[in-house]
Design a protein around this motif. Structure first.
Motif, PDB file in Angstrom:
ATOM      1  N   THR A  34      -2.738  -1.673   9.136  1.00  0.00           N
ATOM      2  CA  THR A  34      -3.639  -1.134   8.123  1.00  0.00           C
ATOM      3  C   THR A  34      -2.889  -0.481   6.969  1.00  0.00           C
ATOM      4  OG1 THR A  34      -3.843   0.962   9.293  1.00  0.00           O
ATOM      5  CG2 THR A  34      -5.470  -0.735   9.809  1.00  0.00           C
ATOM      6  N   GLU A  35      -1.584  -0.626   6.935  1.00  0.00           N
ATOM      7  CA  GLU A  35      -0.806   0.018   5.894  1.00  0.00           C
ATOM      8  C   GLU A  35      -0.138  -1.015   4.994  1.00  0.00           C
ATOM      9  OE1 GLU A  35       1.171   3.783   6.888  1.00  0.00           O
ATOM     10  OE2 GLU A  35       0.804   3.178   8.964  1.00  0.00           O
ATOM     11  N   LYS A  36       0.050  -0.611   3.736  1.00  0.00           N
ATOM     12  CA  LYS A  36       0.648  -1.505   2.749  1.00  0.00           C
ATOM     13  C   LYS A  36       2.129  -1.737   3.030  1.00  0.00           C
ATOM     14  CE  LYS A  36      -0.237  -1.014  -1.665  1.00  0.00           C
ATOM     15  NZ  LYS A  36      -0.161  -0.455  -3.044  1.00  0.00           N
ATOM     16  N   ILE A  37       2.537  -2.949   2.801  1.00  0.00           N
ATOM     17  CA  ILE A  37       3.941  -3.344   2.916  1.00  0.00           C
ATOM     18  C   ILE A  37       4.463  -3.642   1.515  1.00  0.00           C
ATOM     19  CG2 ILE A  37       5.541  -5.087   3.801  1.00  0.00           C
ATOM     20  CD1 ILE A  37       3.527  -5.513   6.106  1.00  0.00           C
ATOM     21  N   SER A  38       5.620  -3.105   1.189  1.00  0.00           N
ATOM     22  CA  SER A  38       6.285  -3.404  -0.086  1.00  0.00           C
ATOM     23  C   SER A  38       7.358  -4.453   0.165  1.00  0.00           C
ATOM     24  CB  SER A  38       6.926  -2.143  -0.671  1.00  0.00           C
ATOM     25  OG  SER A  38       5.953  -1.193  -1.006  1.00  0.00           O
TER      26      SER A  38
ATOM     27  N   THR B 125      -2.808  -9.226   3.941  1.00  0.00           N
ATOM     28  CA  THR B 125      -3.006  -9.168   2.493  1.00  0.00           C
ATOM     29  C   THR B 125      -2.718  -7.813   1.853  1.00  0.00           C
ATOM     30  OG1 THR B 125      -5.357  -8.674   2.808  1.00  0.00           O
ATOM     31  CG2 THR B 125      -4.733 -11.008   2.552  1.00  0.00           C
ATOM     32  N   ASP B 126      -2.449  -6.780   2.643  1.00  0.00           N
ATOM     33  CA  ASP B 126      -2.216  -5.453   2.065  1.00  0.00           C
ATOM     34  C   ASP B 126      -0.719  -5.277   1.790  1.00  0.00           C
ATOM     35  OD1 ASP B 126      -2.604  -2.942   1.063  1.00  0.00           O
ATOM     36  OD2 ASP B 126      -2.988  -2.000   3.004  1.00  0.00           O
ATOM     37  N   TRP B 127      -0.269  -5.930   0.733  1.00  0.00           N
ATOM     38  CA  TRP B 127       1.144  -5.872   0.348  1.00  0.00           C
ATOM     39  C   TRP B 127       1.266  -5.839  -1.166  1.00  0.00           C
ATOM     40  CZ3 TRP B 127       2.240  -9.961  -2.755  1.00  0.00           C
ATOM     41  CH2 TRP B 127       1.528 -11.141  -2.569  1.00  0.00           C
ATOM     42  N   GLU B 128       2.436  -5.395  -1.592  1.00  0.00           N
ATOM     43  CA  GLU B 128       2.834  -5.507  -2.987  1.00  0.00           C
ATOM     44  C   GLU B 128       4.187  -6.202  -2.989  1.00  0.00           C
ATOM     45  OE1 GLU B 128       3.548  -1.711  -4.834  1.00  0.00           O
ATOM     46  OE2 GLU B 128       4.939  -1.097  -3.281  1.00  0.00           O
ATOM     47  N   CYS B 129       4.409  -7.018  -3.985  1.00  0.00           N
ATOM     48  CA  CYS B 129       5.691  -7.694  -4.114  1.00  0.00           C
ATOM     49  C   CYS B 129       6.317  -7.248  -5.427  1.00  0.00           C
ATOM     50  CB  CYS B 129       5.522  -9.208  -4.084  1.00  0.00           C
ATOM     51  SG  CYS B 129       7.094 -10.098  -4.159  1.00  0.00           S
ATOM     52  N   ILE B 130       7.429  -6.554  -5.314  1.00  0.00           N
ATOM     53  CA  ILE B 130       8.129  -6.046  -6.488  1.00  0.00           C
ATOM     54  C   ILE B 130       9.250  -7.012  -6.818  1.00  0.00           C
ATOM     55  CG2 ILE B 130       9.413  -4.120  -7.459  1.00  0.00           C
ATOM     56  CD1 ILE B 130       7.940  -2.370  -5.308  1.00  0.00           C
ATOM     57  N   LEU B 131       9.093  -7.708  -7.921  1.00  0.00           N
ATOM     58  CA  LEU B 131      10.077  -8.691  -8.373  1.00  0.00           C
ATOM     59  C   LEU B 131      11.002  -7.999  -9.359  1.00  0.00           C
ATOM     60  CD1 LEU B 131       7.474 -11.518  -9.031  1.00  0.00           C
ATOM     61  CD2 LEU B 131       8.956 -11.281  -7.028  1.00  0.00           C
ATOM     62  N   VAL B 132      12.268  -7.906  -9.009  1.00  0.00           N
ATOM     63  CA  VAL B 132      13.229  -7.235  -9.880  1.00  0.00           C
ATOM     64  C   VAL B 132      14.067  -8.295 -10.569  1.00  0.00           C
ATOM     65  CG1 VAL B 132      15.062  -5.524 -10.055  1.00  0.00           C
ATOM     66  CG2 VAL B 132      13.268  -5.244  -8.322  1.00  0.00           C
TER      67      VAL B 132
ATOM     68  N   GLY C 183      13.875  -1.641  -6.872  1.00  0.00           N
ATOM     69  CA  GLY C 183      12.638  -1.976  -6.162  1.00  0.00           C
ATOM     70  C   GLY C 183      12.208  -0.873  -5.214  1.00  0.00           C
ATOM     71  N   LEU C 184      13.161  -0.300  -4.500  1.00  0.00           N
ATOM     72  CA  LEU C 184      12.837   0.805  -3.586  1.00  0.00           C
ATOM     73  C   LEU C 184      12.213   1.981  -4.326  1.00  0.00           C
ATOM     74  CD1 LEU C 184      15.887   0.984  -1.143  1.00  0.00           C
ATOM     75  CD2 LEU C 184      13.493   0.597  -0.535  1.00  0.00           C
ATOM     76  N   ALA C 185      12.745   2.289  -5.490  1.00  0.00           N
ATOM     77  CA  ALA C 185      12.224   3.412  -6.272  1.00  0.00           C
ATOM     78  C   ALA C 185      10.783   3.165  -6.716  1.00  0.00           C
ATOM     79  CB  ALA C 185      13.115   3.667  -7.479  1.00  0.00           C
ATOM     80  N   ALA C 186      10.401   1.911  -6.875  1.00  0.00           N
ATOM     81  CA  ALA C 186       9.051   1.575  -7.332  1.00  0.00           C
ATOM     82  C   ALA C 186       8.077   1.296  -6.189  1.00  0.00           C
ATOM     83  CB  ALA C 186       9.118   0.350  -8.248  1.00  0.00           C
ATOM     84  N   ALA C 187       8.577   1.169  -4.975  1.00  0.00           N
ATOM     85  CA  ALA C 187       7.746   0.797  -3.833  1.00  0.00           C
ATOM     86  C   ALA C 187       6.733   1.891  -3.493  1.00  0.00           C
ATOM     87  CB  ALA C 187       8.633   0.503  -2.622  1.00  0.00           C
ATOM     88  N   THR C 188       5.523   1.456  -3.146  1.00  0.00           N
ATOM     89  CA  THR C 188       4.477   2.396  -2.755  1.00  0.00           C
ATOM     90  C   THR C 188       3.983   2.157  -1.331  1.00  0.00           C
ATOM     91  OG1 THR C 188       2.706   1.006  -3.644  1.00  0.00           O
ATOM     92  CG2 THR C 188       3.687   2.646  -5.145  1.00  0.00           C
TER      93      THR C 188
END
Length: 96
Positions: A5-9, A35-42, A81-86
């Motif tokens: 139930t938690e977001k994955i970065s 589906t509860d994810w964010e993808c940070i493209l650096v 990316g780590l600095a922007a991850a939520t």
């Protein structure tokens, strides 16, 4: 809360990767059943069209976010990316 139930970065450094390989990696992330994810493209200052590919994915799916930086290497890109991850959890995926 549990992991289901938690977001994955997901952090993806992008530098000099063949377009087809980058698209395959990003399509694979987008196709996940969780589906509860964010993808940070650096975009690590890549000289090819990798940054534009990242922008296209972000325009199509709000779970993709793009950070454009000057080339500093994969470790710096991951740290950006780590600095922007939520998310509650973080993972790294190579762009190829």
């Amino acid at each position: 809360m549990n992991a289901m139930t938690e977001k994955i970065s997901i952090i993806v450094p992008v530098y000099k990767v063949e377009r087809s390989l980058l698209c395959a990696a990003l399509d694979s992330i987008r196709a996940q059943s969780y589906t509860d994810w964010e993808c940070i493209l650096v975009d690590d200052g890549t000289p090819d069209d990798g940054g534009a590919v990242c922008d296209d994915y972000a325009a199509q799916d709000a779970r993709f976010r793009v950070i454009h930086t000057e080339n500093q290497g994969v470790s710096a890109a991951r740290n950006t990316g780590l600095a922007a991850a939520t998310g509650a959890y973080v993972t790294f995926v190579d762009s190829d």
